[in-house]
Structures are given as C-alpha cells and as structure tokens.
Design a protein around this motif. Structure first.
Motif, PDB file in Angstrom:
ATOM      1  N   SER A 173       5.582  10.959 -27.473  1.00 56.90           N
ATOM      2  CA  SER A 173       6.339  11.580 -26.383  1.00 56.90           C
ATOM      3  C   SER A 173       7.494  10.670 -25.982  1.00 56.90           C
ATOM      4  CB  SER A 173       5.416  11.853 -25.188  1.00 56.90           C
ATOM      5  OG  SER A 173       4.730  10.669 -24.816  1.00 56.90           O
ATOM      6  N   ASP A 174       7.139   9.542 -25.379  1.00 56.70           N
ATOM      7  CA  ASP A 174       8.179   8.598 -24.979  1.00 56.70           C
ATOM      8  C   ASP A 174       8.132   7.317 -25.806  1.00 56.70           C
ATOM      9  OD1 ASP A 174       8.972  10.314 -22.877  1.00 56.70           O
ATOM     10  OD2 ASP A 174       7.312   9.568 -21.668  1.00 56.70           O
ATOM     11  N   LEU A 175       7.023   7.073 -26.486  1.00 55.22           N
ATOM     12  CA  LEU A 175       6.818   5.791 -27.137  1.00 55.22           C
ATOM     13  C   LEU A 175       6.615   5.944 -28.644  1.00 55.22           C
ATOM     14  CD1 LEU A 175       4.223   4.289 -24.610  1.00 55.22           C
ATOM     15  CD2 LEU A 175       6.707   4.096 -24.541  1.00 55.22           C
ATOM     16  N   ASP A 176       7.250   5.061 -29.427  1.00 57.40           N
ATOM     17  CA  ASP A 176       6.957   5.038 -30.853  1.00 57.40           C
ATOM     18  C   ASP A 176       5.851   4.026 -31.108  1.00 57.40           C
ATOM     19  OD1 ASP A 176       8.056   2.476 -30.895  1.00 57.40           O
ATOM     20  OD2 ASP A 176       9.793   3.019 -32.104  1.00 57.40           O
ATOM     21  N   GLU A 177       5.550   3.764 -32.394  1.00 58.09           N
ATOM     22  CA  GLU A 177       4.412   2.905 -32.738  1.00 58.09           C
ATOM     23  C   GLU A 177       4.577   1.485 -32.211  1.00 58.09           C
ATOM     24  OE1 GLU A 177       5.793   5.067 -34.695  1.00 58.09           O
ATOM     25  OE2 GLU A 177       4.220   6.298 -35.629  1.00 58.09           O
ATOM     26  N   ARG A 178       5.813   0.974 -32.213  1.00 58.48           N
ATOM     27  CA  ARG A 178       6.053  -0.358 -31.668  1.00 58.48           C
ATOM     28  C   ARG A 178       5.813  -0.370 -30.159  1.00 58.48           C
ATOM     29  NH1 ARG A 178       7.046   1.416 -36.220  1.00 58.48           N
ATOM     30  NH2 ARG A 178       8.707   2.615 -35.278  1.00 58.48           N
ATOM     31  N   ASP A 179       6.336   0.627 -29.465  1.00 62.53           N
ATOM     32  CA  ASP A 179       6.164   0.709 -28.009  1.00 62.53           C
ATOM     33  C   ASP A 179       4.685   0.800 -27.628  1.00 62.53           C
ATOM     34  OD1 ASP A 179       8.961   0.782 -27.554  1.00 62.53           O
ATOM     35  OD2 ASP A 179       8.988   2.931 -27.958  1.00 62.53           O
ATOM     36  N   VAL A 180       3.953   1.655 -28.347  1.00 63.94           N
ATOM     37  CA  VAL A 180       2.536   1.835 -28.042  1.00 63.94           C
ATOM     38  C   VAL A 180       1.768   0.540 -28.267  1.00 63.94           C
ATOM     39  CG1 VAL A 180       0.411   3.025 -28.730  1.00 63.94           C
ATOM     40  CG2 VAL A 180       2.543   4.313 -28.501  1.00 63.94           C
ATOM     41  N   THR A 181       2.081  -0.151 -29.361  1.00 66.73           N
ATOM     42  CA  THR A 181       1.420  -1.421 -29.648  1.00 66.73           C
ATOM     43  C   THR A 181       1.660  -2.425 -28.522  1.00 66.73           C
ATOM     44  OG1 THR A 181       1.622  -1.092 -32.034  1.00 66.73           O
ATOM     45  CG2 THR A 181       1.291  -3.343 -31.275  1.00 66.73           C
ATOM     46  N   ILE A 182       2.911  -2.557 -28.112  1.00 69.06           N
ATOM     47  CA  ILE A 182       3.247  -3.491 -27.032  1.00 69.06           C
ATOM     48  C   ILE A 182       2.515  -3.107 -25.752  1.00 69.06           C
ATOM     49  CG2 ILE A 182       5.123  -4.280 -25.527  1.00 69.06           C
ATOM     50  CD1 ILE A 182       6.984  -3.954 -28.016  1.00 69.06           C
ATOM     51  N   GLU A 183       2.470  -1.800 -25.474  1.00 64.90           N
ATOM     52  CA  GLU A 183       1.789  -1.327 -24.266  1.00 64.90           C
ATOM     53  C   GLU A 183       0.299  -1.649 -24.304  1.00 64.90           C
ATOM     54  OE1 GLU A 183       2.441   0.851 -20.561  1.00 64.90           O
ATOM     55  OE2 GLU A 183       3.819   0.089 -22.065  1.00 64.90           O
ATOM     56  N   LEU A 184      -0.318  -1.497 -25.467  1.00 67.13           N
ATOM     57  CA  LEU A 184      -1.746  -1.807 -25.605  1.00 67.13           C
ATOM     58  C   LEU A 184      -2.028  -3.281 -25.319  1.00 67.13           C
ATOM     59  CD1 LEU A 184      -2.609   0.277 -28.800  1.00 67.13           C
ATOM     60  CD2 LEU A 184      -3.701   0.552 -26.560  1.00 67.13           C
ATOM     61  N   VAL A 185      -1.214  -4.159 -25.908  1.00 67.60           N
ATOM     62  CA  VAL A 185      -1.414  -5.593 -25.692  1.00 67.60           C
ATOM     63  C   VAL A 185      -1.116  -5.962 -24.248  1.00 67.60           C
ATOM     64  CG1 VAL A 185      -0.858  -7.908 -26.511  1.00 67.60           C
ATOM     65  CG2 VAL A 185      -0.746  -5.997 -28.105  1.00 67.60           C
ATOM     66  N   ASP A 186      -0.068  -5.362 -23.695  1.00 67.77           N
ATOM     67  CA  ASP A 186       0.339  -5.676 -22.324  1.00 67.77           C
ATOM     68  C   ASP A 186      -0.748  -5.274 -21.325  1.00 67.77           C
ATOM     69  OD1 ASP A 186       2.101  -6.531 -20.289  1.00 67.77           O
ATOM     70  OD2 ASP A 186       2.816  -4.475 -19.993  1.00 67.77           O
ATOM     71  N   GLU A 187      -1.256  -4.050 -21.456  1.00 66.29           N
ATOM     72  CA  GLU A 187      -2.277  -3.567 -20.514  1.00 66.29           C
ATOM     73  C   GLU A 187      -3.561  -4.379 -20.628  1.00 66.29           C
ATOM     74  OE1 GLU A 187      -2.282  -1.362 -18.149  1.00 66.29           O
ATOM     75  OE2 GLU A 187      -0.308  -0.463 -18.397  1.00 66.29           O
ATOM     76  N   LEU A 188      -3.904  -4.760 -21.837  1.00 64.33           N
ATOM     77  CA  LEU A 188      -5.099  -5.581 -22.033  1.00 64.33           C
ATOM     78  C   LEU A 188      -4.903  -6.970 -21.422  1.00 64.33           C
ATOM     79  CD1 LEU A 188      -7.703  -4.673 -23.435  1.00 64.33           C
ATOM     80  CD2 LEU A 188      -6.998  -5.965 -25.442  1.00 64.33           C
ATOM     81  N   SER A 189      -3.690  -7.484 -21.529  1.00 64.02           N
ATOM     82  CA  SER A 189      -3.377  -8.794 -20.938  1.00 64.02           C
ATOM     83  C   SER A 189      -3.452  -8.731 -19.412  1.00 64.02           C
ATOM     84  CB  SER A 189      -1.980  -9.252 -21.365  1.00 64.02           C
ATOM     85  OG  SER A 189      -1.907  -9.417 -22.763  1.00 64.02           O
ATOM     86  N   ILE A 190      -2.949  -7.638 -18.844  1.00 61.74           N
ATOM     87  CA  ILE A 190      -3.033  -7.462 -17.389  1.00 61.74           C
ATOM     88  C   ILE A 190      -4.497  -7.407 -16.947  1.00 61.74           C
ATOM     89  CG2 ILE A 190      -2.546  -5.859 -15.498  1.00 61.74           C
ATOM     90  CD1 ILE A 190       0.025  -5.076 -17.033  1.00 61.74           C
ATOM     91  N   LEU A 191      -5.302  -6.716 -17.744  1.00 63.37           N
ATOM     92  CA  LEU A 191      -6.734  -6.617 -17.441  1.00 63.37           C
ATOM     93  C   LEU A 191      -7.403  -7.988 -17.444  1.00 63.37           C
ATOM     94  CD1 LEU A 191      -8.998  -4.467 -16.966  1.00 63.37           C
ATOM     95  CD2 LEU A 191      -9.391  -4.541 -19.445  1.00 63.37           C
ATOM     96  N   CYS A 192      -6.874  -8.882 -18.287  1.00 66.51           N
ATOM     97  CA  CYS A 192      -7.464 -10.218 -18.449  1.00 66.51           C
ATOM     98  C   CYS A 192      -6.510 -11.299 -17.960  1.00 66.51           C
ATOM     99  CB  CYS A 192      -7.831 -10.457 -19.912  1.00 66.51           C
ATOM    100  SG  CYS A 192      -8.892  -9.192 -20.622  1.00 66.51           S
ATOM    101  N   LYS A 193      -5.801 -11.033 -16.870  1.00 65.44           N
ATOM    102  CA  LYS A 193      -4.732 -11.930 -16.445  1.00 65.44           C
ATOM    103  C   LYS A 193      -5.230 -13.306 -16.021  1.00 65.44           C
ATOM    104  CE  LYS A 193      -4.576  -9.875 -11.816  1.00 65.44           C
ATOM    105  NZ  LYS A 193      -3.699  -9.175 -10.844  1.00 65.44           N
ATOM    106  N   GLU A 194      -6.529 -13.437 -15.798  1.00 68.37           N
ATOM    107  CA  GLU A 194      -7.065 -14.753 -15.448  1.00 68.37           C
ATOM    108  C   GLU A 194      -6.938 -15.754 -16.600  1.00 68.37           C
ATOM    109  OE1 GLU A 194     -10.598 -12.138 -16.722  1.00 68.37           O
ATOM    110  OE2 GLU A 194      -8.736 -11.932 -15.570  1.00 68.37           O
ATOM    111  N   LEU A 195      -6.646 -15.239 -17.818  1.00 61.00           N
ATOM    112  CA  LEU A 195      -6.435 -16.118 -18.971  1.00 61.00           C
ATOM    113  C   LEU A 195      -5.023 -16.697 -19.000  1.00 61.00           C
ATOM    114  CD1 LEU A 195      -8.147 -14.021 -21.814  1.00 61.00           C
ATOM    115  CD2 LEU A 195      -9.109 -15.963 -20.566  1.00 61.00           C
ATOM    116  N   ALA A 196      -4.136 -16.133 -18.211  1.00 60.04           N
ATOM    117  CA  ALA A 196      -2.736 -16.570 -18.214  1.00 60.04           C
ATOM    118  C   ALA A 196      -2.601 -17.944 -17.559  1.00 60.04           C
ATOM    119  CB  ALA A 196      -1.876 -15.533 -17.491  1.00 60.04           C
TER     120      ALA A 196
END
Length: 542
Positions: A384-407
C-alpha cells in the motif's frame, strides 16, 4: 525467410517490444507477456502445440512467458533462453521522456542534437549503427534475439529443444524469475526435459571508460542488502550529552562502509565493486527539538564466493568498530564540554546485535503472540504505502522500540532483494563451449571475445542454482525480517535445479541512463550468427 530473421525484421520486432512501456510495476508490464504470447502464437508450431506456450503467474499477479519447442517426443536435451522484459522508468530523459519508448523517434533526436552531446558519444555514434531508447539494451534486444532463435527451432535448426523464458520484475525484486523456477522444474517433468544450460543474453557491460572489448560470461555477480538500525537515546537538543543522536550513529556507519575496499572480493582476477549506500534516513516522523534517536542505513554489497557466516561476521565487526568510535568521540567531546557544564555525562556504551538476537530477546521478554501481532500489523502495510525495504525497516524499528531498554544499540539486518552469486567457470560443458566460442568468434568474425567469470550487472541467472548448501545461508535468512513473510527465494528448488549458465549478448551502452543504446550492426550482423552457434554447442555432448 521467416518473421524475425533479417536485420530489418529484428529491428522492427525490437521497436515493437520497446514501444510497450513495461516499467517495473506498471500496467504495461502486466500486458507485455500477452503481447509476446500473441506474437509466438503466429508461428505454426505453437498453433499445432498450444500447450507448449504458457503464461506462468507470479506470486503478485504478473506473468512470465514460457515457450517450448520440442524436436521429437524422445529428445530430452534442452537449452533454456532467459530474458526479462521489464525496464526502469524514464524520468532521466527529461523533456524527451515522451519519446523514450519510440526507438526511431528518440534515435533521431540524439542524432539531430549532436552539438549538445559529448565528443566521445558523437564519435561512437558515427562508428556504428546505434538505436536509442529505454529497453533497447536492457534487455529487449535479448528477448527479440531469443524469439528469433525460437523461430529457428520451430524449423528444426537445432539438434535439441529450446525453452524460452521471459520474466517481469528483474529490475526490482526478481519476482518473475523466483516464481519461474518451480514452473521450470514442473515443465521438465511434464515434457521429459533434460536441461543442459541456461543461456542469458544481457548486453555486455563495459568494465572501464572507453572499453571496446567483447565479453562472454560464465556467471553473474551476487548481491545482498545489509542494513543497520541505529537506536540512540532521546534528549532535548539543549542537552545533547544526555542522549545519543541516531543520525550521528548512522553517519558513522556510512563513513565506515562507503567504498570500503576490504569488502571487495577478488576471484580469478575479477573484483567486486565496494559497498555503497542506497538508503540512509532518520526515522523520526515529525519535526521537534527532540534529537532523532532512531535512524537506518542500508548498503549495496556485491558478493562472489564469500560464505554468509563470513559476511555476517565482517559486518558485525564493522558495527563493533563504529560502536567503539562513537564511544570514543562521545568521551572526547564530553571532556571538552565539562569545563562549561560540570555535570556532563562522561561515557556512552553502544550494544551491537543481529536481528536474530533482537527477535530472540523480544520473544523471551514479551512473548511470541505479542511479537507475531506486531509483525502482522506491519506486514499488512506492504504494497500500500511501503515496499519491501520500507517494511523491513519498519519491522526492525518497531521491534527495537519494543526492546528499547537495550539501547543505545546497532542492529544488523538484511533487506530484500537477495541475488545469489552463480558461476559455471569450472563446469566442463561451459568451459568447452566458452573456449570454442572464443575461437569461433576470432576465426569467423575477427573478434576477440573475452571470458568473464561474473556478469557485472545483476541478472536473473542468480536464480538457477546455489553455490553452497542451503544450511550455509542460515546466518542470512535468520537476519532477514521478511524471509518467508512476503519475500523468499525458492532455495529447495534452486538446489534441485542447479543448471550451468552462460551469458552471450549484444553490445550496448549506458543501461539505466537516458543515453541507453544498442549497437544494431553488431546485433544483426554478428550476434545473430554467434547465438545459434552457441546453442548448437550447448546441445552437443561434451
């Protein structure tokens, strides 16, 4: 004389193919295979054998064309002719873009505008008969030649079978070729075919400015798209030492990776180009005086024979070096600033993880159902709005936000597409045919044809086999968030397929540029003899 055998006939066919603006992802790309099917259906052979001509659906609604010419029921040996019919867009043509798919029109424009062209290009244009236009070189010329070979096959010219395969989407994700591999295996079983070789006819790529050499290729370069998600620590711009700017982190990685020749691989005297950045951006969606604390950077990285575990190890080492550099830079600047502000933090530590590490931590901490729900929500946005690169980045980003205590952290991952490197330089049939073609070109056409192990432009030949066992790809597939979640390569089928490859194509220049052009003289007067000769040799017993 036939439909596509003379120089004029081939030129007319090429012009007709180019006239269909089959830009990747366009409606014309969907319509194009139906046109090829109609053209092949005009040959009496396919009127008598309609089941030998098929449209092969991809996973996303596009189609490839498969056309088999079988000499007799008991003849099994078969050469596959592979091409792609999609092209890149024409924005680079500027005011001429309306003429980009009109071969005669755009060619006339170039020849009439010599005063605006470089001396080198003018000299070249005067040396032969060049056709301009999007797709002339890359690679509708190859398809036109293959259709010509198919017509010859219907007339019994070859002592064996020919199978034409032309696919969409080579320029983006190779959906066409990836979908075609299982179909090729099914075709072989249905018609009792023994695949001898896959012959591609991508035009030759120059290796340096002014290169006039002619090449024959025994393989194709591989490509991965590694990315680094940088998660810093948010803070107000007025207190930058209380956080860590992710754009700064990403820029440090880019400086370390860009043109880094330690990633160049050399095989048989041929070297891969160094990595270069394709995407770099902060992931902060709106302007504010909070520093951007999430950013991403992705790189084009070519491979030849390097194994995935070695590649992942090198990328992690790079990220670890950058993490150390960030820590050192932070500490130096903090010590300089402490004289102005005594309570300035003195240190920062950056963690380096793989996507697999991050995913494992997320599942252990938040549970499998929660992580799967997060993935499902993001994957539904694909197309819809995202291609395969966008979706991949979004997956990693959201997972990182979920685990932000690792930052603060740097997360290594891979995005689509993936092109395995393939090389048949040690295969007895390809070795023999290559040597014989070099000798034949010299004796018949007084041309010095040079063997190159790896075709330098990415091609669909990547999807006809595997260099190493499937297990060796685990470090790669486990760190690609979209693997088997909207993107995959048919590894089992590739391991089963495993056909030797060769690329013999025309002379062309400037693929993906407005000066894209094809040497019609070489194509019609030389390659039309070399190509059937090569097919004959591929069908002979070694």
């Amino acid at each position: 004389m036939g439909k596509w055998q003379t120089k004029e006939q081939l030129k007319n066919l090429l012009c007709d193919l180019v006239a269909i603006p089959s830009v990747t992802g366009s409606q014309a790309e969907i319509e194009f295979p139906k046109y090829v099917q109609r053209q092949l259906n005009t040959l009496p052979y396919f009127q008598q054998h309609p089941d030998h001509l098929e449209l092969c659906p991809t996973e996303d609604g596009r189609e490839s064309v498969m056309a088999l010419v079988k000499q007799t029921e008991d003849v099994r040996k078969t050469v596959i002719l592979v091409s792609h019919f999609d092209v890149v867009d024409v924005e680079d043509y500027g005011t001429w873009k309306e003429s980009a798919f009109d071969v005669d029109g755009i060619t006339n424009l170039f020849y009439e505008a010599k005063e605006d062209l470089s001396e080198e290009l003018i000299k070249e244009m005067e040396s032969s008969e060049w056709l301009f236009g999007r797709g002339t070189m890359d690679m509708k010329c190859g398809l036109a030649l293959h259709m010509s070979m198919i017509e010859q096959a219907t007339e019994g010219v070859f002592d064996g079978n020919l199978l034409l395969l032309t696919v969409p989407d080579e320029e983006v994700n190779s959906v066409g070729m990836r979908s075609a591999v299982p179909a090729l295996l099914a075709f072989a079983k249905k018609y009792q075919l023994e695949y001898r070789a896959v012959l591609n006819s991508e035009s030759m790529f120059t290796r340096f400015p002014g290169d006039e050499n002619k090449y024959i290729y025994t393989g194709t370069i591989g490509k991965v798209l590694p990315g680094f998600l940088c998660y810093g620590d948010e803070t107000h711009v007025g207190e930058p030492f209380l956080g860590l700017n992710a754009n700064f982190m990403a820029s440090k990685i880019t400086c370390e990776m860009e043109l880094n020749t330690t990633f160049c691989e050399v095989v048989g005297g041929e070297a891969t180009p160094p990595p270069t950045n394709l995407i770099q951006k902060g992931l902060k969606k709106d302007y504010s005086v909070q520093i951007p604390h999430r950013a991403v950077t992705l790189f084009n990285l070519f491979v030849l024979e390097k194994k995935m575990d070695d590649l992942v190890h090198s990328l992690l080492k790079t990220a670890e070096k950058v993490a150390t550099d960030i820590k050192q830079t932070y500490e130096i600047q903090a010590k300089n600033y402490v004289k102005y502000e005594p309570y300035t933090p003195q240190s920062v530590d950056v963690r380096v993880l793989t996507y697999q590490d991050l995913l494992h931590y997320a599942v252990e901490t938040h549970g499998q159902p929660h992580v799967e729900q997060l993935e499902k929500r993001i994957l539904e946005q694909k197309g819809s709005d995202l291609d395969e690169r966008d979706v991949t980045i979004e997956l990693v980003d959201e997972l990182s936000i979920l685990c932000k205590e690792l930052a603060p952290m740097i997360v290594l991952f891979f995005a689509p597409p993936y092109y395995p490197a393939i090389c048949s330089r040690n295969h007895p049939l390809i070795q023999q045919v290559t040597e014989e073609m070099i000798q034949h070109a010299k004796e018949t056409h007084h041309i010095s044809l040079q063997k190159i192990n790896y075709f330098g432009g990415i091609s669909d030949l990547s999807y006809v086999g595997l260099q190493y066992p499937i297990e060796s790809l685990q470090p790669f597939v486990t760190n690609m968030p979209m693997w088997e979640k909207g993107y995959s390569v048919p590894l089992q089928e590739l391991e089963q397929f495993n056909i030797p490859v060769i690329n013999l194509g025309s002379v062309g220049k400037d693929a993906h540029q407005r000066t894209e052009r094809l040497d019609l003289k070489y194509t019609a007067e030389i390659l039309t003899e070399l190509l059937p000769t090569c097919i004959h040799k591929l069908l002979e017993e070694v």
